[in-house]
Design an enzyme around this catalytic site. Sequence first.
Site, PDB file in Angstrom:
ATOM      1  N   THR A 105     -20.134  -6.944  -3.271  1.00 16.56           N
ATOM      2  CA  THR A 105     -21.499  -6.708  -2.813  1.00 16.56           C
ATOM      3  C   THR A 105     -21.510  -6.256  -1.366  1.00 16.56           C
ATOM      4  OG1 THR A 105     -22.226  -8.496  -4.258  1.00 16.56           O
ATOM      5  CG2 THR A 105     -23.802  -7.724  -2.630  1.00 16.56           C
TER       6      THR A 105
ATOM      7  N   LYS B 154       0.893  -1.164   0.000  1.00 18.38           N
ATOM      8  CA  LYS B 154       0.000   0.000   0.000  1.00 18.38           C
ATOM      9  C   LYS B 154       0.929   1.211   0.000  1.00 18.38           C
ATOM     10  CE  LYS B 154      -4.121   2.044   0.895  1.00 18.38           C
ATOM     11  NZ  LYS B 154      -5.316   1.928   0.055  1.00 18.38           N
TER      12      LYS B 154
END
Length: 225
Positions: free
Chosen positions: A178, A38
């Site tokens: 989702t 990251k």
Amino acid sequence: MKKRFFVTGIDTDAGKTYVTVGLLKAAKRAGLKAIGLKPIAAGADRVEGNLRNDDALLIQQASSVKLAYEQVNPVVLEEAIAPHIAAMKEGRLVTASRLEGFIKGTLLTPHDLALVEGAGGWRVPLNDREFLSGVAKSLGFPVIMVVNMKLGCLNHTILTAEAIARDGLVLAGWVANTGAEKMPCYEENLASLAGMISAPLLGTLPWCESELDSQQVFDELLLAL
């Protein structure tokens, strides 16, 4: 053969870290040497006097190749705001070449799989002239695009895919993430995206209450790469 990917989202909170961590854990279960990075993160707390970003810590812990925090997240900014603004407020200049150097240095560590997670969406500014997408372009890694399935995702997804192609990069595929509640007309939206994006749908991530529930999903997603 090494596999390396840049993980981006269609906007912030799309689920990039969820996907990155899930894939890293799947790689560990498969016996692969996996590295997660990251390179820049905005939003951190002080732990024993040092700034630590929660997403970067999760990535560090999920990687089977153990790295120092500073290798995983070389540029960490305290405020959870746009990185270039956070850097400006701290009197720092973040450049694409500097981030690229950090990433390439860490990737000298032996590995089978490397995932470099972006920040926010594709066109996140690093300074007043450069975008994080410029780092992805310089690296040249195939891109995994995470789509948070909610109202507005069609526009954001198509524009992001177009920008990735315009930058000359290969979209390895996209992941439909989702939320706790499915968006209205979920299946219709999923079918629309599948028909409008030339890159493959790597997998759909249902809402999982436990890590055990998600393991099989990510094992299958890893195989699709």
